[in-house]
Design an enzyme around this catalytic site. Structure first.
Site, PDB file in Angstrom:
ATOM      1  N   PHE A 149      -8.764   6.883  -0.537  1.00 27.36           N
ATOM      2  CA  PHE A 149      -8.110   6.481   0.719  1.00 27.36           C
ATOM      3  C   PHE A 149      -7.097   5.400   0.390  1.00 27.36           C
ATOM      4  O   PHE A 149      -7.453   4.350  -0.136  1.00 27.36           O
ATOM      5  CB  PHE A 149      -9.115   5.967   1.765  1.00 27.36           C
ATOM      6  CG  PHE A 149      -8.445   5.702   3.088  1.00 27.36           C
ATOM      7  CD1 PHE A 149      -8.209   6.732   3.982  1.00 27.36           C
ATOM      8  CD2 PHE A 149      -8.009   4.430   3.427  1.00 27.36           C
ATOM      9  CE1 PHE A 149      -7.546   6.513   5.192  1.00 27.36           C
ATOM     10  CE2 PHE A 149      -7.351   4.188   4.635  1.00 27.36           C
ATOM     11  CZ  PHE A 149      -7.132   5.239   5.518  1.00 27.36           C
ATOM     12  N   ASP A 234      -5.776   0.280  -6.634  1.00 27.51           N
ATOM     13  CA  ASP A 234      -5.826  -0.074  -5.210  1.00 27.51           C
ATOM     14  C   ASP A 234      -7.111  -0.863  -4.996  1.00 27.51           C
ATOM     15  O   ASP A 234      -8.190  -0.306  -4.901  1.00 27.51           O
ATOM     16  CB  ASP A 234      -5.793   1.212  -4.374  1.00 27.51           C
ATOM     17  CG  ASP A 234      -5.993   0.958  -2.883  1.00 27.51           C
ATOM     18  OD1 ASP A 234      -6.379  -0.162  -2.509  1.00 27.51           O
ATOM     19  OD2 ASP A 234      -5.778   1.903  -2.096  1.00 27.51           O
ATOM     20  N   LYS A 263      -6.785  -6.344   3.223  1.00 27.20           N
ATOM     21  CA  LYS A 263      -8.081  -6.592   3.860  1.00 27.20           C
ATOM     22  C   LYS A 263      -8.574  -8.047   3.781  1.00 27.20           C
ATOM     23  O   LYS A 263      -8.171  -8.869   4.586  1.00 27.20           O
ATOM     24  CB  LYS A 263      -9.114  -5.640   3.254  1.00 27.20           C
ATOM     25  CG  LYS A 263      -8.934  -4.199   3.789  1.00 27.20           C
ATOM     26  CD  LYS A 263     -10.185  -3.395   3.586  1.00 27.20           C
ATOM     27  CE  LYS A 263     -10.046  -1.960   4.047  1.00 27.20           C
ATOM     28  NZ  LYS A 263     -10.236  -1.788   5.477  1.00 27.20           N
TER      29      LYS A 263
END
Ligand SMILES: Cc1ncc(COP(=O)(O)O)c(C=O)c1O
Length: 409
Positions: A149, A234, A263
């Site tokens: 993702f 990532d 995040k």
């Protein structure tokens, strides 16, 4: 002051039916849980009726220091009262301080700030393509993995190896090849003269908390070196302490050429970052940019968050408490035959069931004061603040135990 108060959008919690109004005004993209949250402190949140919940969702792995951590509140309040925004034509101090802290505590040399994870990955792909143009005869393809993702921009939907995100938007931008996860052979087979980079999550978060095999990332690193292509990690979900070290790559014995963060970096103030080794840092003025990227308030929040994480070994807490969480989840697996697997690293963990009961378990937990995330119809994910204690984990496990009993009876 009385007049200024009228411009504040929080408060007067019980004056309206917020959920009904949301249905009226909002696009239907989120499957929301029927709870309106109004306040948070540490690992706890409160809804508009005063109900209190232990938060093991943590704003989707964002609230690294818990809700409203005092060091971040103070840093943001001071910055908001000093300078909220300046264009990137000018130098601003919080941006430079956060960049310095990131570089001093990672293997990367240069930083670009943006506003979200998808934007960071999109920029990382642009950086790799620039590298390909300058060094690899124009190679532009990026190899990514199934179950990954990488975000919701159109390009990141193409990078994300999950058909449920891709199908609604076909045709997708080209230049992405999705291959089997945990198979270096699949990456080798997909590499051509057009490949400029491989992009991976050290642990696949949204795709299922899927852990890499022990030698996988080292083998991928080795392959990238042999082919002269870049490795992009990532670390948007795994970064800033989540998996038990400041960055997950530090447990893998490898270094990325490019790393993305978002995040948990600024405790919930929107931020994203692209970090790169000097040799991969090939943007020149005008080739990339962002109006809000590196915003002083976001960077002040990021600086306070990262400094606190480093100085207080919050990654160590994530490792220790994460081990406790995994061991307690393992005990529940012994007790309930409907649990087929528990897995995780640090404070990123999943529990898988033999059938599609995750929503019922989420609701049963909610009724008992615990927030957990439905990862898939048959799986839950746990990603509490990195400052959570073993005692709070025990409290969550006690609630989960009761919720599982109620669902399985
Ligand atoms: C690994 C990873 N990359 C990228 C993203 C996208 O981040 P954002 O939602 O901030 O765009 C996410 C979000 O869940 C993620 O987990």
């Amino acid at each position: 002051m009385a007049a200024a108060r009228e411009y504040v959008s929080s408060g007067n919690f019980n004056m309206s039916n917020w959920q009904e109004l949301e249905h009226k005004y909002f696009m239907r993209t989120f499957e929301r849980i029927p709870v309106t949250l109004v306040r948070g402190e540490g690992v706890w949140v409160w809804d508009e009726d005063g109900n209190k919940y232990l938060d093991f969702v943590g704003g989707w792995a964002v609230n690294s220091l818990g809700h409203c951590p005092p060091v971040v509140v103070k840093a943001v309040a001071e910055q908001v009262n000093t300078l909220i925004q300046a264009s990137n034509q000018f130098y601003t101090i919080p941006q430079v301080r956060l960049a310095e802290l990131l570089v001093q505590n990672s293997c990367l040399d240069k930083v670009f700030f943006c506003n979200s994870g998808a934007e960071a990955n999109d920029g990382a792909v642009k950086l790799a393509r620039r590298y390909g143009k300058l060094n690899l005869n124009g190679a532009y393809e990026i190899v990514t993995t199934m179950g990954s993702f990488h975000g919701r921009t159109l390009a990141m939907v193409a990078a994300t190896g999950q058909s449920k995100f891709q199908q609604p938007y076909i045709p997708l931008p080209n230049g992405f090849v999705n291959v089997e996860y945990n198979s270096v052979e699949a990456i080798k087979a997909a590499t051509t003269s057009q490949t400029c980079a491989v992009m991976l999550e050290p642990v696949q978060g949204e795709g299922g908390v899927n852990l890499p095999d022990d030698d996988y990332l080292a083998a991928v690193r080795d392959w990238c070196d042999r082919m002269g292509i870049l490795l992009i990690l990532d670390e948007i979900q795994t970064g800033v302490g989540r998996t038990g070290t400041l960055f997950a790559y530090q447990q893998l014995g490898i270094e990325p050429d490019i790393m993305t963060l978002a995040k948990g970096l600024a405790s919930g103030i929107p931020i994203g970052a692209i970090l790169a080794k000097d040799r991969a840092s090939v943007f020149t003025p005008g080739e990339h940019g962002s109006t809000f990227g590196g915003n002083p308030v976001a960077c002040a929040a990021g600086y306070a968050t990262l400094k606190f994480i480093i100085e207080n070994d919050i990654a160590g807490n994530a490792r220790r408490v994460g081990e406790h969480l995994l061991s307690e989840l393992g005990k529940l697996k012994e007790k309930f035959s409907l649990i087929t697997d528990v897995r995780g690293r640090g404070l990123l963990a999943a529990m898988e069931f033999s059938s599609e009961i995750a929503q019922s378990v989420v609701t049963a937990c909610l009724d008992r004061g615990l927030l957990v995330n439905k990862l898939k119809p048959n799986a839950l994910r746990f990603m509490p603040p990195l400052v959570v204690s073993s005692r709070e984990v025990d409290e969550a496990i006690g609630i989960l135990d009761k919720a599982l009993s109620s669902v399985s009876s």
